[in-house]
Design an enzyme around this catalytic site. Structure first.
Site, PDB file in Angstrom:
ATOM      1  N   THR A  60      13.090   2.566   4.285  1.00 48.20           N
ATOM      2  CA  THR A  60      12.338   3.517   5.099  1.00 48.20           C
ATOM      3  C   THR A  60      11.326   2.816   6.002  1.00 48.20           C
ATOM      4  OG1 THR A  60      10.714   3.740   3.308  1.00 48.20           O
ATOM      5  CG2 THR A  60      12.468   5.376   3.386  1.00 48.20           C
ATOM      6  N   HIS A  61      10.984   3.510   7.094  1.00 48.38           N
ATOM      7  CA  HIS A  61       9.761   3.239   7.852  1.00 48.38           C
ATOM      8  C   HIS A  61       8.971   4.537   7.722  1.00 48.38           C
ATOM      9  CE1 HIS A  61      11.983  -0.033  10.159  1.00 48.38           C
ATOM     10  NE2 HIS A  61      10.894  -0.623   9.700  1.00 48.38           N
ATOM     11  N   ARG A  92       7.649  -2.269   5.475  1.00 42.78           N
ATOM     12  CA  ARG A  92       6.297  -2.225   6.047  1.00 42.78           C
ATOM     13  C   ARG A  92       5.936  -3.494   6.828  1.00 42.78           C
ATOM     14  NH1 ARG A  92       2.158  -2.797   7.943  1.00 42.78           N
ATOM     15  NH2 ARG A  92       0.177  -1.714   7.638  1.00 42.78           N
ATOM     16  N   LYS A  93       6.578  -4.606   6.488  1.00 43.16           N
ATOM     17  CA  LYS A  93       6.322  -5.890   7.179  1.00 43.16           C
ATOM     18  C   LYS A  93       4.822  -6.204   7.241  1.00 43.16           C
ATOM     19  CE  LYS A  93      10.508  -5.759  10.051  1.00 43.16           C
ATOM     20  NZ  LYS A  93      10.969  -4.363   9.951  1.00 43.16           N
ATOM     21  N   PHE A  94       4.199  -6.287   6.087  1.00 44.44           N
ATOM     22  CA  PHE A  94       2.775  -6.633   6.022  1.00 44.44           C
ATOM     23  C   PHE A  94       2.540  -7.995   6.664  1.00 44.44           C
ATOM     24  CE2 PHE A  94       3.270  -3.698   2.410  1.00 44.44           C
ATOM     25  CZ  PHE A  94       2.222  -2.823   2.659  1.00 44.44           C
ATOM     26  N   ILE A  97      -4.376 -10.559   6.050  1.00 47.66           N
ATOM     27  CA  ILE A  97      -4.920 -11.344   4.939  1.00 47.66           C
ATOM     28  C   ILE A  97      -4.806 -10.553   3.634  1.00 47.66           C
ATOM     29  CG2 ILE A  97      -6.487 -12.671   6.416  1.00 47.66           C
ATOM     30  CD1 ILE A  97      -8.756 -10.811   5.376  1.00 47.66           C
ATOM     31  N   TYR A 217      24.358  -7.399  16.350  1.00 53.48           N
ATOM     32  CA  TYR A 217      25.070  -7.071  15.116  1.00 53.48           C
ATOM     33  C   TYR A 217      26.068  -8.155  14.730  1.00 53.48           C
ATOM     34  CZ  TYR A 217      23.234  -2.342  15.634  1.00 53.48           C
ATOM     35  OH  TYR A 217      22.402  -1.255  15.750  1.00 53.48           O
ATOM     36  N   ARG A 235      22.108   2.731  12.176  1.00 56.50           N
ATOM     37  CA  ARG A 235      22.831   3.622  13.093  1.00 56.50           C
ATOM     38  C   ARG A 235      24.335   3.640  12.858  1.00 56.50           C
ATOM     39  NH1 ARG A 235      19.582   1.308  18.202  1.00 56.50           N
ATOM     40  NH2 ARG A 235      19.358  -0.397  16.704  1.00 56.50           N
TER      41      ARG A 235
END
Length: 265
Positions: A60-61, A92-94, A97, A217, A235
């Protein structure tokens, strides 16, 4: 020599989340993660329900869901995950810090650590990000949580390669119970040092080669043969004119056939 099977790896993996995921993949005969980038709760839940039998994971985003609420969005999503046996991965791509990501992961409106089995992070701020996220997970829940590091990306012109990738791997090695793998384009090595990285690869398609925004892709067979464990498809499963259940089974079978080939003598 054939690659070890998911079940063999599940029995020995140091990460509780990886053990759960690999066992589930073996049980459901699926290495397919559905990337469900839709913008309403109703769309999200309906799409996940259709894809659930064919997948090992939903990505998910959650911050693009315009009508998000914890009770209305997360609670039913977690119920679907339990009912149909798949894990939840919040993409989430944290990238901040340790002290900041700790609050981003556990708090705010999304409370990601409460419900997402897996999340991910960039290595750009150093190993403190791993420590901060792990601390947040431990303070939030008794359920196992796992982290993926972003080692390589599938978009055109991405700068995550070479030295950056090498440094990210070194950060991942700082905690092999919490960091169990990578977002990458293929095998990440490490076995001779006792690491069993689970590699998940986005940008996988059976029909398309790319889009106008730089996505590139690669085929299911190509990525699995180069060491990918989980194929991430978005997609291709629910784009215009596609039927999620039909495409879900199609990608599940393609992924499983490629995996079977990889582990066969």
């Amino acid at each position: 020599m054939p690659a070890p099977s998911y079940s063999t790896r599940a029995a020995a993996h140091p990460s509780p989340v990886a053990r759960k995921l690999l066992a589930l993949m073996d049980e459901k005969k699926s290495n397919l993660c559905a990337s469900v980038d839709v913008t309403t709760t109703a769309e999200l839940l309906a799409l996940v329900e259709k894809l659930a039998p064919y997948i090992c994971m939903v990505k998910t985003h959650i911050d693009i869901v315009s009508d998000f609420s914890y009770e209305g969005t997360v609670v039913p999503l977690v119920a679907l995950a339990k009912k149909h046996r798949f894990l939840l991965f919040e993409d989430r791509k944290f990238a901040d810090i340790g002290n900041t990501v700790k609050h981003q992961y556990a708090g705010g409106v999304y409370q990601i650590a409460r419900w997402a089995d897996i999340t991910n992070a960039h290595g750009v701020t150093g190993a403190g990000i791993v420590a901060g996220l792990k601390q947040a997970a431990e303070e939030t829940t008794s359920e196992p949580r796992g982290l993926l590091m972003l080692a390589e990306l599938s978009s055109k012109g991405a700068i995550a390669h070479g030295k950056y990738t090498e440094e990210t791997v070194e950060i991942a090695k700082t905690d092999k119970e919490f960091v169990f793998g990578f977002i990458a384009q293929g095998d990440m090595g490490g076995r001779e040092e006792g690491f069993d990285w689970v590699v998940m690869t986005p940008g996988v398609g059976l029909d398309d080669t790319g889009d106008a925004l730089g996505q590139q892709y690669r085929t299911v067979d190509t990525v699995v043969q180069t060491g990918t464990d989980v194929i991430i498809v978005g997609r291709g499963l629910f784009g215009k004119g596609r039927h999620p259940a039909v495409e879900g089974e199609r990608y599940r079978k393609a992924g499983w056939d490629a995996y079977t080939k990889r582990v066969s003598p």
